[in-house]
Scaffold this motif. Sequence first.
Motif, PDB file in Angstrom:
ATOM      1  N   SER A  52     -56.941-106.785  81.361  1.00 35.68           N
ATOM      2  CA  SER A  52     -56.020-106.796  82.493  1.00 35.68           C
ATOM      3  C   SER A  52     -56.793-106.255  83.683  1.00 35.68           C
ATOM      4  N   LYS A  53     -57.373-107.157  84.447  1.00 38.74           N
ATOM      5  CA  LYS A  53     -58.210-106.762  85.581  1.00 38.74           C
ATOM      6  C   LYS A  53     -57.675-107.399  86.855  1.00 38.74           C
ATOM      7  N   VAL A  54     -57.869-106.703  87.958  1.00 38.21           N
ATOM      8  CA  VAL A  54     -57.482-107.203  89.267  1.00 38.21           C
ATOM      9  C   VAL A  54     -58.761-107.424  90.062  1.00 38.21           C
ATOM     10  N   ASP A  55     -58.883-108.587  90.679  1.00 41.63           N
ATOM     11  CA  ASP A  55     -60.017-108.862  91.557  1.00 41.63           C
ATOM     12  C   ASP A  55     -59.798-108.084  92.855  1.00 41.63           C
ATOM     13  N   HIS A  56     -60.515-106.961  93.016  1.00 42.56           N
ATOM     14  CA  HIS A  56     -60.277-106.084  94.156  1.00 42.56           C
ATOM     15  C   HIS A  56     -60.642-106.744  95.486  1.00 42.56           C
ATOM     16  N   GLN A  57     -61.584-107.676  95.472  1.00 40.82           N
ATOM     17  CA  GLN A  57     -61.919-108.392  96.703  1.00 40.82           C
ATOM     18  C   GLN A  57     -60.739-109.254  97.149  1.00 40.82           C
ATOM     19  N   GLU A  58     -60.107-109.932  96.200  1.00 43.75           N
ATOM     20  CA  GLU A  58     -58.940-110.752  96.525  1.00 43.75           C
ATOM     21  C   GLU A  58     -57.772-109.875  96.991  1.00 43.75           C
ATOM     22  N   ALA A  59     -57.596-108.708  96.361  1.00 45.97           N
ATOM     23  CA  ALA A  59     -56.529-107.788  96.775  1.00 45.97           C
ATOM     24  C   ALA A  59     -56.791-107.287  98.194  1.00 45.97           C
ATOM     25  N   LEU A 119     -54.462-107.827 101.485  1.00 48.73           N
ATOM     26  CA  LEU A 119     -54.026-106.728 102.339  1.00 48.73           C
ATOM     27  C   LEU A 119     -54.391-107.002 103.795  1.00 48.73           C
ATOM     28  N   ASN A 120     -55.592-107.512 104.047  1.00 54.85           N
ATOM     29  CA  ASN A 120     -56.004-107.826 105.421  1.00 54.85           C
ATOM     30  C   ASN A 120     -55.146-108.938 106.016  1.00 54.85           C
ATOM     31  N   GLN A 121     -54.812-109.953 105.213  1.00 52.93           N
ATOM     32  CA  GLN A 121     -53.943-111.024 105.704  1.00 52.93           C
ATOM     33  C   GLN A 121     -52.560-110.477 106.034  1.00 52.93           C
ATOM     34  N   ALA A 122     -52.034-109.604 105.190  1.00 50.90           N
ATOM     35  CA  ALA A 122     -50.718-109.007 105.432  1.00 50.90           C
ATOM     36  C   ALA A 122     -50.758-108.165 106.708  1.00 50.90           C
ATOM     37  N   ARG A 123     -51.839-107.397 106.899  1.00 50.45           N
ATOM     38  CA  ARG A 123     -51.971-106.565 108.098  1.00 50.45           C
ATOM     39  C   ARG A 123     -51.960-107.437 109.356  1.00 50.45           C
ATOM     40  N   PHE A 132     -46.804-108.355 101.807  1.00 49.46           N
ATOM     41  CA  PHE A 132     -47.995-108.095 100.998  1.00 49.46           C
ATOM     42  C   PHE A 132     -47.904-108.795  99.637  1.00 49.46           C
ATOM     43  N   GLN A 133     -46.715-108.751  99.023  1.00 49.14           N
ATOM     44  CA  GLN A 133     -46.537-109.416  97.729  1.00 49.14           C
ATOM     45  C   GLN A 133     -46.738-110.917  97.847  1.00 49.14           C
ATOM     46  N   SER A 134     -46.263-111.521  98.932  1.00 52.97           N
ATOM     47  CA  SER A 134     -46.459-112.972  99.102  1.00 52.97           C
ATOM     48  C   SER A 134     -47.929-113.306  99.274  1.00 52.97           C
ATOM     49  N   LYS A 135     -48.683-112.439  99.945  1.00 52.72           N
ATOM     50  CA  LYS A 135     -50.129-112.664 100.104  1.00 52.72           C
ATOM     51  C   LYS A 135     -50.851-112.507  98.765  1.00 52.72           C
ATOM     52  N   LEU A 136     -50.418-111.556  97.936  1.00 53.88           N
ATOM     53  CA  LEU A 136     -51.020-111.386  96.605  1.00 53.88           C
ATOM     54  C   LEU A 136     -50.800-112.638  95.760  1.00 53.88           C
ATOM     55  N   ILE A 137     -49.594-113.188  95.812  1.00 44.35           N
ATOM     56  CA  ILE A 137     -49.288-114.389  95.025  1.00 44.35           C
ATOM     57  C   ILE A 137     -50.158-115.552  95.475  1.00 44.35           C
ATOM     58  N   LYS A 138     -50.309-115.724  96.791  1.00 40.85           N
ATOM     59  CA  LYS A 138     -51.152-116.805  97.307  1.00 40.85           C
ATOM     60  C   LYS A 138     -52.606-116.648  96.879  1.00 40.85           C
ATOM     61  N   ARG A 139     -53.037-115.398  96.679  1.00 41.74           N
ATOM     62  CA  ARG A 139     -54.409-115.112  96.267  1.00 41.74           C
ATOM     63  C   ARG A 139     -54.587-115.134  94.750  1.00 41.74           C
ATOM     64  N   GLY A 140     -53.518-115.439  94.016  1.00 39.55           N
ATOM     65  CA  GLY A 140     -53.621-115.561  92.561  1.00 39.55           C
ATOM     66  C   GLY A 140     -53.579-114.241  91.815  1.00 39.55           C
ATOM     67  N   ILE A 141     -53.024-113.202  92.434  1.00 44.05           N
ATOM     68  CA  ILE A 141     -52.901-111.910  91.766  1.00 44.05           C
ATOM     69  C   ILE A 141     -51.445-111.738  91.344  1.00 44.05           C
ATOM     70  N   SER A 142     -51.242-111.449  90.067  1.00 39.11           N
ATOM     71  CA  SER A 142     -49.886-111.299  89.531  1.00 39.11           C
ATOM     72  C   SER A 142     -49.220-110.035  90.077  1.00 39.11           C
ATOM     73  N   LEU A 143     -47.938-110.132  90.350  1.00 38.06           N
ATOM     74  CA  LEU A 143     -47.197-108.958  90.830  1.00 38.06           C
ATOM     75  C   LEU A 143     -47.007-107.922  89.730  1.00 38.06           C
ATOM     76  N   LYS A 144     -47.286-108.297  88.470  1.00 41.54           N
ATOM     77  CA  LYS A 144     -47.211-107.333  87.370  1.00 41.54           C
ATOM     78  C   LYS A 144     -48.274-106.252  87.523  1.00 41.54           C
ATOM     79  N   SER A 145     -49.353-106.564  88.259  1.00 41.26           N
ATOM     80  CA  SER A 145     -50.414-105.578  88.424  1.00 41.26           C
ATOM     81  C   SER A 145     -50.190-104.683  89.636  1.00 41.26           C
ATOM     82  N   LEU A 146     -49.109-104.900  90.402  1.00 38.53           N
ATOM     83  CA  LEU A 146     -48.780-104.046  91.544  1.00 38.53           C
ATOM     84  C   LEU A 146     -47.685-103.072  91.138  1.00 38.53           C
ATOM     85  N   GLU A 147     -47.967-101.801  91.314  1.00 38.10           N
ATOM     86  CA  GLU A 147     -47.013-100.757  90.958  1.00 38.10           C
ATOM     87  C   GLU A 147     -46.607-100.039  92.234  1.00 38.10           C
TER      88      GLU A 147
END
Length: 162
Positions: free
Chosen positions: A10-17, A21-25, A65-80
Amino acid sequence: MADSSFDIVSKVDHQEADNALNQARKEIEQRYDFKGTGASISWSGEQIVIVANSEERVNAVLDVFQSKLIKRGISLKSLESGEPVASGKEYRLTSSLKDGISSENAKKIGKIIRDEGPKGVKSQIQGDELRVQSKSRDDLQAVIALLKSSDLDIDLQFINYR
């Protein structure tokens, strides 16, 4: 014949995250409904800090931010995310990205494999990941399908399939 195996991680691509975050900002800085609300989102070490002047604005920034994570292919299950906390005239919400499989979740996954998976499949916990082995590749495919269909509260990836 040698055993076939794969690893469950269960890994998160920190570059994509970071990109999300930058897109959301950027979107928050440009959207009219966020003008004058003091809304911002930024990294604070490993934590993501969202600040705004009302609880609704904080939740709206989190939604962006959650919508940007989804577009980047990061599951919301990994966001706490925690709950918005008022401090003076501003509201803060801290979130973090979950990386790795906790030992509790690893035991739960191992139990699912033992109870519902094909016979002859072995799993063992190795740090924050799980190794699954079997003589039959078809059994390994069945385990992957089983875990994808089970309702776990973590995002799983299957790597090193050999």
